[in-house]
Design an enzyme around this catalytic site. Structure first.
Site, PDB file in Angstrom:
ATOM      1  N   ARG A 251       0.869  -1.176   0.000  1.00 25.57           N
ATOM      2  CA  ARG A 251       0.000   0.000   0.000  1.00 25.57           C
ATOM      3  C   ARG A 251       0.907   1.228   0.000  1.00 25.57           C
ATOM      4  O   ARG A 251       1.468   1.597   1.026  1.00 25.57           O
ATOM      5  CB  ARG A 251      -0.877  -0.024   1.255  1.00 25.57           C
ATOM      6  CG  ARG A 251      -2.045   0.934   1.233  1.00 25.57           C
ATOM      7  CD  ARG A 251      -2.666   1.056   2.609  1.00 25.57           C
ATOM      8  NE  ARG A 251      -1.826   1.873   3.466  1.00 25.57           N
ATOM      9  CZ  ARG A 251      -1.748   1.758   4.787  1.00 25.57           C
ATOM     10  NH1 ARG A 251      -2.452   0.855   5.424  1.00 25.57           N
ATOM     11  NH2 ARG A 251      -0.950   2.558   5.487  1.00 25.57           N
ATOM     12  N   HIS A 255      -3.712   4.356   4.490  1.00 25.70           N
ATOM     13  CA  HIS A 255      -4.874   3.461   4.551  1.00 25.70           C
ATOM     14  C   HIS A 255      -6.081   4.172   3.960  1.00 25.70           C
ATOM     15  O   HIS A 255      -6.773   3.671   3.088  1.00 25.70           O
ATOM     16  CB  HIS A 255      -5.130   3.057   5.997  1.00 25.70           C
ATOM     17  CG  HIS A 255      -6.489   2.465   6.236  1.00 25.70           C
ATOM     18  ND1 HIS A 255      -6.836   1.225   5.760  1.00 25.70           N
ATOM     19  CD2 HIS A 255      -7.581   2.952   6.884  1.00 25.70           C
ATOM     20  CE1 HIS A 255      -8.102   0.967   6.115  1.00 25.70           C
ATOM     21  NE2 HIS A 255      -8.561   1.999   6.787  1.00 25.70           N
ATOM     22  N   TYR A 264       3.983   5.221  11.548  1.00 23.37           N
ATOM     23  CA  TYR A 264       4.259   3.821  11.881  1.00 23.37           C
ATOM     24  C   TYR A 264       5.132   3.079  10.874  1.00 23.37           C
ATOM     25  O   TYR A 264       5.439   1.928  11.069  1.00 23.37           O
ATOM     26  CB  TYR A 264       2.942   3.056  12.093  1.00 23.37           C
ATOM     27  CG  TYR A 264       1.927   3.177  10.963  1.00 23.37           C
ATOM     28  CD1 TYR A 264       2.055   2.394   9.815  1.00 23.37           C
ATOM     29  CD2 TYR A 264       0.865   4.075  11.050  1.00 23.37           C
ATOM     30  CE1 TYR A 264       1.148   2.503   8.787  1.00 23.37           C
ATOM     31  CE2 TYR A 264      -0.052   4.177  10.019  1.00 23.37           C
ATOM     32  CZ  TYR A 264       0.084   3.396   8.882  1.00 23.37           C
ATOM     33  OH  TYR A 264      -0.804   3.512   7.869  1.00 23.37           O
TER      34      TYR A 264
END
Lengths: 355, 326, 428
Positions: A251, A255, A264
């Site tokens: 990805r 998100h 993160y």
């Protein structure tokens, strides 16, 4: 990449490689078509992100990095096959012929669905993670009972593989030999949770425990994804039962537009995956092997821009639904509380254009 | 006319639905060879085959979730949840998909599925086998909830539910499975969502559903011996509630008692009281009372008699509404 | 950091600036193509959501100001939302205290004139059951005007029926004795801070009766007044001594008992005080029987029931009669018969800590006595200041038939009685 075996037919550098079991039979035009598909959905996805930043969408779930996984799978489908998406399957929706503005109705918050799922053979989005896996297996069991030669395909992410519903779907599919293809896009991240948090073993190996084959494919290789999916769908249609395909991808974006991946994950990882871009390798291959001129790619980009402009126009023109419409499909049959609600709204002067 | 138990009536009703429409199929745990733990599906797999009477893996979300897919495909699945207390794993599918897909698909999908749940207590069971979860489903828009109380209702309501295009939670009062009654095999008594005056009276209206109806009727008989005329209404449909006959009754009696096994807090019983207070405000001679299970987890069944609405508790409520100064 | 400058020609979706929001640093793509005419804010500024950020001249020469998007976005209309992490953000205008719609379809109608507020305390709403309310409504009877006779003052169907058939409702009782502070004309008033600036209480029921009676009296009988201060120490001692007797254990004695006896005794000596000026008949009617009215403060307001033949009562009889009268008044069970025919009245303002008052005569009577508090005060006895229990007795009288001499005589008689009650009691 990973030490784990995965099916790859086109390297990140655009070199065709062979695989003992899978070989792509696609010709230049078909491969160029897939490059066009990927270019368009990437462009539309970027437009949607901008629209969200500009306050025109409540949210957007970008698919950057997953174009090959979705176009490869989407183009392997037959018209009568039926697909069950999560909420990030814009590429599948594109392949199923759903007009882009319909994908955005959900994100504009004017609708919970957006298209006629029977018309496009593509179910409405499922936001509750993993629910659709069971629904898809049930659908496949219906196909099975009808004796139809149709495959059912369900899409979910690596995070969903931890959900009970997905595991129950595996149980059902295995137990009933359902004609279904489970397509998990392992994009490495479930929002901020890495795949290793979901599974100690590679996801495709889960299938073995449920009694059907699982396979990992290079999710950034549109040729490999296409070939593997085509084979799994045929297997299902022929009564061979389910297959789990793990499209190993990344990805590239957040998100959703509400996410901040810099909290993160590290840039270095993203950089590694940039070199594995699903579009660049196809372009390199087409230029090198088929001498496709730059003008043809430019034409594709122009087409994508035009579609993006059209999408923007359509989204800006998308008004809030008539408040009274909320009552329309809450039930199939007459229901007193629905009638009462409608009456209440009307008496308060809401709806019917009064809004 | 035929005499049969409610379990048999359900079995016959399912059989007839399976015969009438090849798209009807059954899915649940132990419903095939065993015929279900209550034998409601006894013999059906033998006659209709394993593809239509599907013995499922042991996962309730799986039962409901795959039934959703079958419904999308045009089937009319009838799920069996073995016991009330085991429906919760399926709660997500019921609330997130069953209840919403018709709306999300703008009417393209028909969620024509029935989820049968044996519910309620009075059978001396161990934990998780005596619960009344109907309120959770009644609360959820997109669902309908019904409960038969007699073999005749069971025979017809299951067929009516299966032919209905909305998802229906079909709550079967398991303590009544073995009670016999007349079943009219030719004509349904009334619509699926129609309440029914189970016993006429003039002083107090008692509204109940499912397992509580018989208790309420017996309480009415006892009250009659004390010179009080109690009308008992069997709601039959828990969602939507059929208010017009309830309103008519309360307007006649001016007193209302609602009986249910589920605890009263935020319950179907509370909804009945709220709505009838709204509709019958000027008729109420006394505050409406609820006689329900207490607000505890369902107790060990050796004390369930004290927990559940029984004849004494119903009569006490009748006394209180009758004794209220007005 | 600004990625564009004034004068730049920019394209649609061209990055304009990095915005650091609560959750991430995001690139803001331009929603317009055109020429930048103005930048609002410097790097590092905190810009409120919705504030202008940049102005872009689009094609036709109009500058299009772009407001800061909410996080993650503003509404499609770009206004009035508070950022949260997911969705358009929270609508801030949702809770605006403005009515936009009204049942029936009228949009934002003019506010209705405020309805007269009859009571601000929900506890005081008349208690009844819905069918009784409906019954009252159907007969055009305001439930608030009815005095309930049921348990705790519940208005029952028979109460309404009595009003419908023309009977008089009985006084309504209250569950607890109200404080005199918030109760007014039979209503419990909201506290000063929380009540409305202006409160309108309809004049009806007990209040209407009182008002009519007072007006009738005040404007027909010319009032005059006289008063006397009395050393009531012996009365206090006597009451104290009697109360400690076992035989008197069930008798509720109070200074009012003695005042009542004193007034009756005065009437026996001066019957003129127990008279009525009948203007219509052209007569003054003297009665030789005292119907002793006692002004009673009840939750519904002031009522004046009376003790018939009070002049015949002894100490215990008077004490019992007073006890019964007060209890019935409080309980709302005073009968209409007990409210008519008063000849002399006592109003006891002592319990309120008041020394004296000038009361208005109940219609049809010629004298009313106000009894103040009995309090210790300096008193001159034999040219020495001593502490005594002192009470002030005041009398209003109808000067049409009672002159100052008669009034003074009666007052003096009452005073003497209270000053030394034992002989007076023994003399009767």
């Amino acid at each position: 990449m990973s030490e784990i075996p995965l099916v790859q037919l086109l390297t990140p550098e655009g070199e065709r490689v062979t695989h003992p079991e899978y070989e792509s039979t696609l010709g230049k035009d078909e491969i160029f078509g897939m490059h066009r598909d990927m270019t368009i959905i990437r462009r539309l996805c970027n437009e949607a992100t901008s629209l969200q930043r500009q306050g025109q969408l409540a949210l957007w779930a970008p698919l950057q990095g997953q174009e090959a996984a979705q176009i490869g799978a989407g183009r392997a489908l037959q018209p009568m096959d039926f697909t069950f998406p999560s909420y990030r399957e814009h590429g599948i929706a594109w392949c199923r012929g759903i007009p882009p503005e319909k994908w955005l109705r959900l994100f504009r918050a004017v609708d919970h669905g957006g298209w006629d799922p029977q018309q496009y053979r593509h179910s409405v989005p499922t936001i509750v993670i993993g629910n659709q896996a069971l629904n898809a297996v049930g659908y496949a069991m219906g196909v099975q009972r009808d004796g139809a030669e149709e495959a059912t395909m369900v899409f979910f992410g690596d995070g969903a593989t931890s959900e009970g519903d997905v595991n129950e779907a595996f149980v059902w599919a295995g137990s009933f030999d359902a004609p279904i293809v489970f397509f998990v896009q392992n994009n490495q991240w479930a929002i901020s949770e890495p795949t290793v948090r979901q599974s100690k073993i590679p996801l495709y190996r889960r299938a073995e425990g449920f009694g059907f084959p699982g396979i990992r494919v290079d999710g950034n290789d549109v040729l490999a994804v296409h070939e593997v999916t085509k084979r799994a769908l045929a297997h299902a249609r022929e009564g061979g039962g389910p297959t789990l395909i793990e499209a190993f991808t990344y990805r590239m974006g957040a998100h959703t537009t509400s996410d901040d991946p810099t909290r993160y994950r590290i840039d270095a990882d993203v950089e590694v995956w940039k070199h594995r871009d699903p579009l660049e390798r196809v372009k390199a291959y087409l230029v090198r092997q088929h001498q496709v001129p730059a003008s043809e790619f430019d034409a594709t980009s122009a087409e994508a821009d035009a579609l993006a402009a059209k999408l923007r126009e359509d989204v800006l023109a998308m008004d809030s639904p008539d408040p009274l419409s909320i009552f329309e499909y809450a039930y199939a049959d007459v229901h007193p509380l629905i009638e009462e609600g409608k009456r209440d709204m009307i008496e308060l002067g809401v709806g019917g254009g009064a809004h | 006319m035929a005499q049969m138990t409610m379990a048999k009536a359900l079995n016959e009703g399912l059989r007839r639905a399976l015969e009438d429409n090849p798209k009807v199929l059954l899915m649940g745990e132990d419903i095939g060879k065993l015929g279900g733990v209550f034998r409601v599906t006894d013999g059906l797999q033998k006659d209709f085959g394993e593809d239509r009477i599907i013995d499922s893996p042991l996962a309730e979300s799986g039962i409901v979730g795959t039934s959703v897919g079958l419904a999308i495909r045009g089937y009319r699945p009838v799920c069996e949840i073995q016991f009330d207390g085991f429906v919760y794993p399926a709660f997500d599918q019921i609330v997130s998909q069953v209840a919403k897909l018709h709306s999300r698909s703008h009417g393209v999908y028909k969620m024509a599925l029935v989820i049968r749940i044996p519910f309620g207590g009075q059978i001396g069971a161990i934990e998780h086998h005596s619960e009344s979860p109907e309120g959770y489903f009644a609360h959820t828009a997109g669902l309908r909830v019904v409960s038969p109380t007699t073999p005749n209702d069971a025979y017809w309501m299951i067929q009516q539910a299966i032919t209905h295009d909305d998802p229906i939670i079909f709550c079967e009062p398991k303590c009544r499975y073995w009670e016999k009654g007349e079943v009219d095999l030719d004509r349904p008594p009334r619509g699926l969502f129609d309440a029914h005056v189970a016993r006429e009276g003039t002083d107090v209206t008692v509204i109940a559903y499912g397992p509580s109806v018989r208790t309420a009727v017996r309480a009415a008989e006892a009250a009659s011996a004390e010179g009080r005329s109690v009308e008992v209404i069997d709601a039959r449909s828990i969602a939507p509630l059929d208010f017009p006959p309830m309103v008519a009754s309360v307007q006649k009696t001016g007193r209302l008692v609602v009986v249910a096994e589920a605890p009263a807090n935020a319950s179907v019983a509370s909804e009945v009281v709220a709505r009838l207070t709204e509709e019958c405000f000027y008729s109420l001679r006394a505050p409406a009372l609820r006689v329900t299970g207490y607000h505890t987890p369902y107790p060990p069944s050796r004390v369930e008699e004290e927990y559940l609405p029984n004849i004494d508790r119903i009569l006490d409520a009748v006394d209180r509404v009758m004794g209220f100064e007005s | 950091m600004w990625k564009v400058a004034v004068g730049d020609t920019i394209a649609l979706n061209q990055p304009l600036i990095d915005i650091e929001t609560a959750k991430a640093t995001v690139e803001l793509p331009s929603p317009y193509a055109g020429v930048v005419t103005k930048l609002h804010g410097e790097v590092g500024d905190v810009v409120p959501v919705g504030a202008p950020l940049i102005e872009i001249e689009v094609g036709g020469g109009d500058a299009a100001p772009l407001a800061t998007p909410a996080e993650p976005a503003t509404t499609p209309q770009g206004e009035g939302r508070t950022a949260v992490l997911v969705g358009y953000g929270v609508a801030t205008n949702e809770g605006a205290p403005t009515r936009h719609r009204r049942r029936g379809g009228a949009v934002a109608p003019a506010p209705a004139p405020p309805a007269p507020i009859t009571s601000t305390a929900p506890a005081l709403a008349p208690r009844s059951t819905p069918p009784v309310r409906l019954y009252a409504k159907q007969h055009g009877i305001d439930i608030e005007s009815i005095q309930g006779t049921g348990r705790d003052g519940l208005i029952t169907r028979s109460d309404v029926e009595r009003v419908v058939s023309g009977g008089t409702p009985r006084a309504r009782s209250a569950p607890a004795a109200p404080t005199g502070v918030t109760r007014f004309v039979g209503h419990e008033l909201a506290p000063w801070e929380s009540g409305p600036k202006e409160e309108r209480i309809p004049v009806r029921g007990v209040l209407r009766s009182m008002a009519d009676a007072m007006v009738q009296s005040a404007f027909s009988a010319p009032h005059a007044a006289a008063w006397v201060r009395v050393d009531a120490s012996k009365s206090v001692e006597l009451l104290s001594a009697l109360k400690s007797r076992p035989s008197m254990a069930n008798v509720r004695l109070s200074p009012l008992t003695l005042v009542a006896l004193a007034l009756c005794d005065a009437a026996r000596h001066f019957p003129g005080i127990n008279s009525r000026f009948d203007d219509a008949a052209g007569e003054v009617i003297v009665r030789r029987s005292v119907a002793l009215g006692i002004a009673a403060d009840t939750p519904r307001g002031l009522i004046v029931p009376n003790i018939k033949d009070a002049d015949t009562l002894d100490l215990v009889g008077m004490a019992d009669a007073l006890t019964t009268l007060v209890e019935k008044a409080r309980a709302g069970t005073t009968t209409p018969n007990e409210m008519i025919g008063t000849t002399l009245t006592i109003t006891n303002v002592g319990p309120f800590g008041i020394d004296g008052a000038m009361p208005i005569l109940p219609p049809g009577t010629s004298a009313i006595v106000a009894v103040g508090q009995i309090a210790k005060a300096p008193w001159v006895v034999d040219d020495e200041v001593v502490v005594r229990h002192v009470v002030e007795i005041a009398m209003s009288f109808d000067h049409r038939c009672i002159d100052g001499a008669l009034a003074s005589s009666v007052l003096a008689h009452v005073g003497r009685f209270l000053n030394d009650p034992a002989p007076a009691l023994l003399a009767r």
